[in-house]
Design an enzyme around this catalytic site. Structure first.
Site, PDB file in Angstrom:
ATOM      1  N   HIS A 285      45.733  58.293  11.983  1.00  0.00           N
ATOM      2  CA  HIS A 285      45.416  59.443  11.137  1.00  0.00           C
ATOM      3  C   HIS A 285      46.352  59.462   9.939  1.00  0.00           C
ATOM      4  O   HIS A 285      47.574  59.437  10.083  1.00  0.00           O
ATOM      5  CB  HIS A 285      45.522  60.740  11.941  1.00  0.00           C
ATOM      6  CG  HIS A 285      44.438  60.861  12.968  1.00  0.00           C
ATOM      7  ND1 HIS A 285      44.645  61.336  14.229  1.00  0.00           N
ATOM      8  CD2 HIS A 285      43.114  60.539  12.890  1.00  0.00           C
ATOM      9  CE1 HIS A 285      43.495  61.331  14.898  1.00  0.00           C
ATOM     10  NE2 HIS A 285      42.555  60.840  14.109  1.00  0.00           N
TER      11      HIS A 285
ATOM     12  N   HIS B  60      50.817  59.551  17.188  1.00  0.00           N
ATOM     13  CA  HIS B  60      50.242  60.589  16.325  1.00  0.00           C
ATOM     14  C   HIS B  60      51.273  61.706  16.102  1.00  0.00           C
ATOM     15  O   HIS B  60      52.363  61.694  16.650  1.00  0.00           O
ATOM     16  CB  HIS B  60      49.007  61.212  16.993  1.00  0.00           C
ATOM     17  CG  HIS B  60      47.833  60.314  17.088  1.00  0.00           C
ATOM     18  ND1 HIS B  60      46.683  60.528  16.383  1.00  0.00           N
ATOM     19  CD2 HIS B  60      47.617  59.186  17.827  1.00  0.00           C
ATOM     20  CE1 HIS B  60      45.805  59.583  16.671  1.00  0.00           C
ATOM     21  NE2 HIS B  60      46.342  58.751  17.551  1.00  0.00           N
TER      22      HIS B  60
ATOM     23  N   ARG C 241      42.859  62.927   6.793  1.00  0.00           N
ATOM     24  CA  ARG C 241      43.029  62.476   8.184  1.00  0.00           C
ATOM     25  C   ARG C 241      42.293  61.160   8.476  1.00  0.00           C
ATOM     26  O   ARG C 241      42.810  60.259   9.133  1.00  0.00           O
ATOM     27  CB  ARG C 241      42.498  63.586   9.105  1.00  0.00           C
ATOM     28  CG  ARG C 241      42.256  63.188  10.565  1.00  0.00           C
ATOM     29  CD  ARG C 241      41.705  64.396  11.323  1.00  0.00           C
ATOM     30  NE  ARG C 241      41.167  64.053  12.631  1.00  0.00           N
ATOM     31  CZ  ARG C 241      41.853  64.145  13.773  1.00  0.00           C
ATOM     32  NH1 ARG C 241      43.109  64.519  13.762  1.00  0.00           N
ATOM     33  NH2 ARG C 241      41.281  63.876  14.930  1.00  0.00           N
TER      34      ARG C 241
ATOM     35  N   GLU D 157      49.543  61.927   9.203  1.00  0.00           N
ATOM     36  CA  GLU D 157      50.600  62.020  10.210  1.00  0.00           C
ATOM     37  C   GLU D 157      51.712  61.033   9.875  1.00  0.00           C
ATOM     38  O   GLU D 157      51.927  60.041  10.560  1.00  0.00           O
ATOM     39  CB  GLU D 157      49.989  61.788  11.599  1.00  0.00           C
ATOM     40  CG  GLU D 157      48.900  62.824  11.910  1.00  0.00           C
ATOM     41  CD  GLU D 157      47.988  62.472  13.090  1.00  0.00           C
ATOM     42  OE1 GLU D 157      48.239  61.457  13.770  1.00  0.00           O
ATOM     43  OE2 GLU D 157      47.016  63.217  13.318  1.00  0.00           O
TER      44      GLU D 157
ATOM     45  N   GLU E 171      52.086  62.557  20.692  1.00  0.00           N
ATOM     46  CA  GLU E 171      52.067  63.451  19.528  1.00  0.00           C
ATOM     47  C   GLU E 171      53.521  63.802  19.248  1.00  0.00           C
ATOM     48  O   GLU E 171      54.158  64.500  20.026  1.00  0.00           O
ATOM     49  CB  GLU E 171      51.286  64.737  19.837  1.00  0.00           C
ATOM     50  CG  GLU E 171      49.816  64.531  20.160  1.00  0.00           C
ATOM     51  CD  GLU E 171      48.940  64.507  18.909  1.00  0.00           C
ATOM     52  OE1 GLU E 171      49.474  64.631  17.791  1.00  0.00           O
ATOM     53  OE2 GLU E 171      47.709  64.375  19.066  1.00  0.00           O
TER      54      GLU E 171
HETATM   55  N1  ARG Z   1      45.236  64.776  18.304  1.00  0.00           N
HETATM   56  C1  ARG Z   1      44.638  63.563  18.761  1.00  0.00           C
HETATM   57  C2  ARG Z   1      43.231  63.465  18.225  1.00  0.00           C
HETATM   58  O1  ARG Z   1      42.605  64.472  18.002  1.00  0.00           O
HETATM   59  C3  ARG Z   1      44.636  63.538  20.255  1.00  0.00           C
HETATM   60  C4  ARG Z   1      44.462  62.206  20.807  1.00  0.00           C
HETATM   61  C5  ARG Z   1      44.388  62.221  22.314  1.00  0.00           C
HETATM   62  N2  ARG Z   1      43.604  61.104  22.775  1.00  0.00           N
HETATM   63  C6  ARG Z   1      42.305  61.003  22.583  1.00  0.00           C
HETATM   64  N3  ARG Z   1      41.718  59.965  23.018  1.00  0.00           N
HETATM   65  N4  ARG Z   1      41.630  61.917  21.985  1.00  0.00           N
HETATM   66  O2  ARG Z   1      42.755  62.386  17.982  1.00  0.00           O
HETATM   67 ZN    ZN Z   2      46.363  62.077  15.077  1.00  0.00          ZN
END
Ligand code: ARG
Ligand code: ZN
Length: 418
Positions: free
Chosen positions: A178, A306, A236, A181, A380
Site C-alpha cells: 500500500h 503494512h 493506497r 504506508e 501493521e
Molecule cells: N490493513 C490490511 C488491508 O486492509 C490488512 C491486511 C490483513 N490481511 C489480509 N489478508 N487482509 O489490506
Molecule cells: Zn496496508
C-alpha cells in the site's frame, strides 16, 4: 521597529487564518445511523481520504473514523459535521507540515548520512540504495528482478545470503503493498541494514541468517509509492488504469487468489478496496505470486509489512474459519507482542485477520498460506492513529525496532519448529 511590529502582526494573522485552511486529519465519532450515513456520504462526495476504516462501507456507530481533509474541502466538511452535530476533534491540524517534513532533505548521496535509515526516501533513492547495497556486498546480497509494475518500473527483491550452508530455507518479506504506508518500505531498508550490520553481533539475527536466506522486496507497489511522493500522499492502490471506469488503481492486497473479491473487497474500481478484474490481474501481485510459486518449497515464512494500527495478524483474513495451525501462529504472535510490550512499552494486538480487524479477502498472506507457506503474517506497524500514515521520521527507529523484534521472535520460532 515598525517593520518588526508589522512583521509580527502579519505572522500572527497568518497563523490565525491558516488553521482553517490547512490539511487536517479529523477523528470523528458518529453515534446514530443518520450520522453514519452522512459520514459515508462526506467521505465519498468530497475530496477527502478515509484513513480508518479502509472503506466507507465499514463506518458504523460508536466507532472512530479517521478522515484526512485537504485544505480546500476543510470548511465544507467541518460545517457539515457541525450542522449534523457529529462529534469530531482535530487529530492533526498540520498535516501539510508533516508531509513537507517527511519529503525534505532526501540527500543526493543517500547512504552517506548516519540517519539515512531514519528518514523516508523517494522511489529513485530506494532504487539507488538497492543497487548500491547489492554492489557493496557482492557475496551477501543479490538483487533479483522478479517482474515489473503496471507503469513498467522494475520490482527488485534483495536476497540475503549470509551463510553458505547448503539447502537453506528462506523467509520472504514484502513492504509497500500500500503506497501511503511509508513506514513499511522504511522497515524493509532497516531490516536489510540491520542484518548486514549486526549479523556478527546479535545472536537472534545470526541464528536466523545461519539457517535461512531472506528475500526482501522493499517496494511492492512502486507506481503507487511514486505517486504518493509526487501527487497524492494518501494514495493506497497501484496505478493501473481500468477498462471500465475512470477511476485508477487496484488494491493489491485484495488481488490475490484467496476467496477473491468476496465480502471485504469490491468490484467497484472507485473504491479503495477494488479487487481488480480477476485474481493476479495486476503485474505487481502476479510477480510476487509467481516468485513464491517457484520458491514455495524453500520459503517457510511469509511476512507482509503494512501500517498503521499496531497489529500482528495471521490467516485467515478471507474467512472466519480457523487456520489449521492456528494455535502455533497464535503462540508466535503472542510472544512477539509480549516482547514488544516488555522492551518498548508498546501494545500490539494480535490474532487472525478476519476476527481481529475485518474480513479482507484476496490478501497476500492468506494466499501464501494456502500455497503451503504455513507461517504467514501481516504486520501493521505504528502507530495507533495519532499520526497514522504520516508517522514522523523521528519515530522510524522505534517503529522499525519493534517490528524487527517481532520478526526475530517469529523467525526463530519457525526455525525451532521445523
Ligand atoms: N490493513 C490490511 C488491508 O486492509 C490488512 C491486511 C490483513 N490481511 C489480509 N489478508 N487482509 O489490506
Ligand atoms: Zn496496508
Amino acid at each position: 521597529m515598525k517593520t518588526l511590529l508589522i512583521l509580527f502582526i502579519l505572522m500572527n494573522l497568518d497563523k490565525g487564518y491558516c488553521t482553517e485552511t490547512r490539511d487536517q486529519v479529523l477523528s470523528i465519532s458518529p453515534t446514530t445511523q443518520e450520522q453514519v450515513d452522512i459520514l459515508k456520504n462526506v467521505s465519498t462526495q468530497y475530496e477527502t481520504a478515509l484513513w480508518q476504516p479502509v472503506s466507507p462501507h465499514y463506518i458504523k456507530e460508536e466507532t472512530q473514523v479517521h478522515l484526512f481533509v485537504p485544505a480546500n474541502s476543510s470548511e465544507t466538511v467541518t460545517d457539515l459535521l457541525q450542522k449534523h452535530a457529529i462529534t469530531h476533534e482535530v487529530l492533526l491540524a498540520n498535516a501539510n507540515e508533516l508531509i513537507e517534513m517527511q519529503t525534505k532533505n532526501d540527500s543526493t548521496d543517500p547512504r552517506s548520512s548516519s540517519t539515512f535509515y531514519e528518514r523516508y526516501h523517494s522511489l529513485e533513492d530506494i532504487y539507488y540504495w538497492i543497487n548500491r547495497t547489492a554492489q557493496d556486498n557482492p557475496d551477501k546480497v543479490k538483487a533479483i528482478l522478479i517482474g515489473s509494475s503496471y507503469e513498467k518500473r522494475p520490482l527488485y527483491a534483495l536476497k540475503l545470503t549470509l551463510n553458505n550452508r547448503p539447502n537453506k530455507k528462506a523467509i520472504w518479506i514484502d513492504c509497500g503493498i500500500h503506497a501511503r504506508e511509508w513506514i513499511s518500505p522504511a522497515f524493509c531498508l532497516w531490516f536489510v541494514h540491520y542484518s548486514l550490520s549486526f549479523y556478527k553481533q546479535n545472536q537472534d539475527i545470526a541464528n536466523i541468517l545461519d539457517n535461512m536466506d531472506v528475500y526482501v522486496l522493499p517496494v511492492m507497489n512502486p507506481d503507487g509509492y511514486k505517486y504518493t511522493w509526487t501527487t497524492n500522499r494518501m494514495w493506497r492502490k497501484n496505478r493501473s488504469i481500468s477498462r471500465s471506469s475512470a477511476c485508477t488503481g487496484v488494491d493489491l492486497n485484495r488481488n490475490f487468489d484467496a476467496n477473491w473479491c468476496t465480502e471485504g473487497a469490491s468490484h467497484e474500481p472507485c473504491t479503495e478496496i477494488y479487487c481488480g478484474a480477476f485474481p493476479e490481474s495486476e503485474p505487481e501481485s502476479e510477480a510476487v505470486a509467481n516468485f513464491l510459486r517457484l520458491h514455495k518449497d524453500t520459503v517457510q515464512l511469509y511476512l507482509s509489512i503494512h501500517s498503521y494500527s499496531q497489529m500482528l495478524l495471521f490467516p485467515y483474513s478471507c474467512t472466519l474459519d480457523e487456520a489449521e495451525n492456528h494455535n502455533d501462529l497464535l503462540e508466535m504472535v503472542q510472544e512477539a507482542a509480549q516482547k514488544i510490550r516488555r522492551y518498548y512499552s508498546n501494545t500490539y494486538k494480535y490474532g487472525p485477520g478476519a476476527k481481529t480487524i475485518y474480513l479482507a479477502p484476496g490478501g497476500s498472506d492468506d494466499w501464501a498460506y494456502n500455497l503451503g507457506i504455513k507461517y504467514s503474517f501481516t504486520f501493521e506497524l505504528q502507530d495507533r492513529g495519532h499520526y497514522g500514515f504520516l508517522l514522523p521520521p523521528s519515530h522510524i527507529a522505534k517503529a522499525c525496532n519493534e517490528a524487527l523484534l517481532a520478526v526475530k521472535t517469529i523467525a526463530n520460532k519457525v526455525i525451532e519448529k521445523t
